[in-house]
Design a protein around this motif. Structure first.
Motif, mmCIF file in Angstrom:
data_model
loop_
_atom_site.group_PDB
_atom_site.id
_atom_site.type_symbol
_atom_site.label_atom_id
_atom_site.label_comp_id
_atom_site.label_asym_id
_atom_site.label_seq_id
_atom_site.Cartn_x
_atom_site.Cartn_y
_atom_site.Cartn_z
ATOM 1 N N GLU A 40 -38.249 -14.468 16.130
ATOM 2 C CA GLU A 40 -39.557 -14.635 15.724
ATOM 3 C C GLU A 40 -40.193 -13.436 15.177
ATOM 4 O O GLU A 40 -39.612 -12.265 15.265
ATOM 5 N N THR A 42 -43.753 -11.119 13.873
ATOM 6 C CA THR A 42 -45.304 -10.782 14.136
ATOM 7 C C THR A 42 -45.505 -9.631 12.867
ATOM 8 O O THR A 42 -44.789 -8.824 12.550
ATOM 9 N N ASN A 44 -48.583 -8.196 14.053
ATOM 10 C CA ASN A 44 -49.592 -7.157 15.010
ATOM 11 C C ASN A 44 -48.934 -7.041 16.286
ATOM 12 O O ASN A 44 -49.604 -6.400 16.807
ATOM 13 N N GLN A 46 -48.686 -8.851 18.593
ATOM 14 C CA GLN A 46 -49.262 -9.893 19.696
ATOM 15 C C GLN A 46 -48.878 -11.244 19.439
ATOM 16 O O GLN A 46 -48.548 -11.858 20.333
ATOM 17 N N ASP A 47 -49.153 -11.429 18.159
ATOM 18 C CA ASP A 47 -48.986 -12.889 17.737
ATOM 19 C C ASP A 47 -47.633 -13.212 17.094
ATOM 20 O O ASP A 47 -47.422 -12.652 16.057
ATOM 21 N N PHE A 48 -46.748 -13.890 17.790
ATOM 22 C CA PHE A 48 -45.506 -14.057 17.092
ATOM 23 C C PHE A 48 -45.404 -15.660 16.691
ATOM 24 O O PHE A 48 -46.044 -16.434 17.435
ATOM 25 N N THR A 49 -44.390 -15.971 15.646
ATOM 26 C CA THR A 49 -44.052 -17.315 15.420
ATOM 27 C C THR A 49 -42.977 -17.628 16.452
ATOM 28 O O THR A 49 -42.750 -17.050 17.373
ATOM 29 N N TYR A 50 -43.296 -19.172 16.746
ATOM 30 C CA TYR A 50 -42.300 -19.998 17.508
ATOM 31 C C TYR A 50 -41.606 -21.069 16.527
ATOM 32 O O TYR A 50 -42.176 -22.281 16.649
#
Length: 173
Positions: A40, A42, A44, A46-50
């Motif tokens: 995945e 990101t 930042n 904190q916010d990761f792709t899925y």
């Protein structure tokens, strides 16, 4: 991709990440146990792709022996490579030698312990290592030797004839 973007392999972050373009990132995989892990991205931390795209960690390939162990400088010798950890895929290659000009050749996967590849031509006779890669990046390092030899040629045979019963000793030059 934004500056500072990185990859995550399962729960572990890449050991290095480089932005190549707005749509491409190069990530170095961290050490992990054997298995498949989601990759995945990101920007930042904190916010990761899925997206469910996976990377598979495997045992490194091992070269134990080869047959034949020598071939002509012209190349083209079909070599069977016996070992372990051979994974079928487009990155499966053999490398004859370890110099920058020693371009890997495609390998044909037969089993997890057997593959075939054809030797490249070479300018000088002598021994080179034959190593295997499953991803055309990291290679085995077992040091199994393949020998390049000049191709023999027959110029003169003395005597040039003998009886049909055989047994004639001849000199070959």
């Amino acid at each position: 991709m934004m500056p500072g973007s990185t990859c995550r392999f399962g729960a572990l972050t890449a050991t290095a990440a480089t932005k190549v373009s707005d749509s491409e990132l190069l990530c170095a995989s961290p050490a992990q146990p054997i298995g498949r892990y989601p990759v995945e991205v990101t920007a930042n931390m904190q916010d990761f792709t899925y997206n469910g795209v996976e990377f598979e960690y495997t045992v490194p390939p091992v070269v134990m022996r080869i047959e034949p162990v020598l071939g002509p400088l012209e190349g083209g010798t079909l070599v069977q490579v016996h070992g372990d950890g051979f994974v079928r895929g487009e990155g499966l290659v053999c490398r004859f030698g370890n110099l920058a000009e020693d371009i890997p050749v495609p390998a044909v996967w037969l089993t997890d312990a057997l593959l075939e590849c054809r030797s490249r031509s070479r300018g000088t006779s002598g021994n080179v290592t034959l190593e295997v890669s499953i991803n055309n990046q990291e290679f085995s390092s077992n040091g199994v030797l393949f020998e390049y030899r000049t191709t023999p040629a027959v110029g003169v045979v003395r005597p040039a004839q003998g009886p049909v019963g055989g047994g004639t000793l001849i000199e070959v030059q």
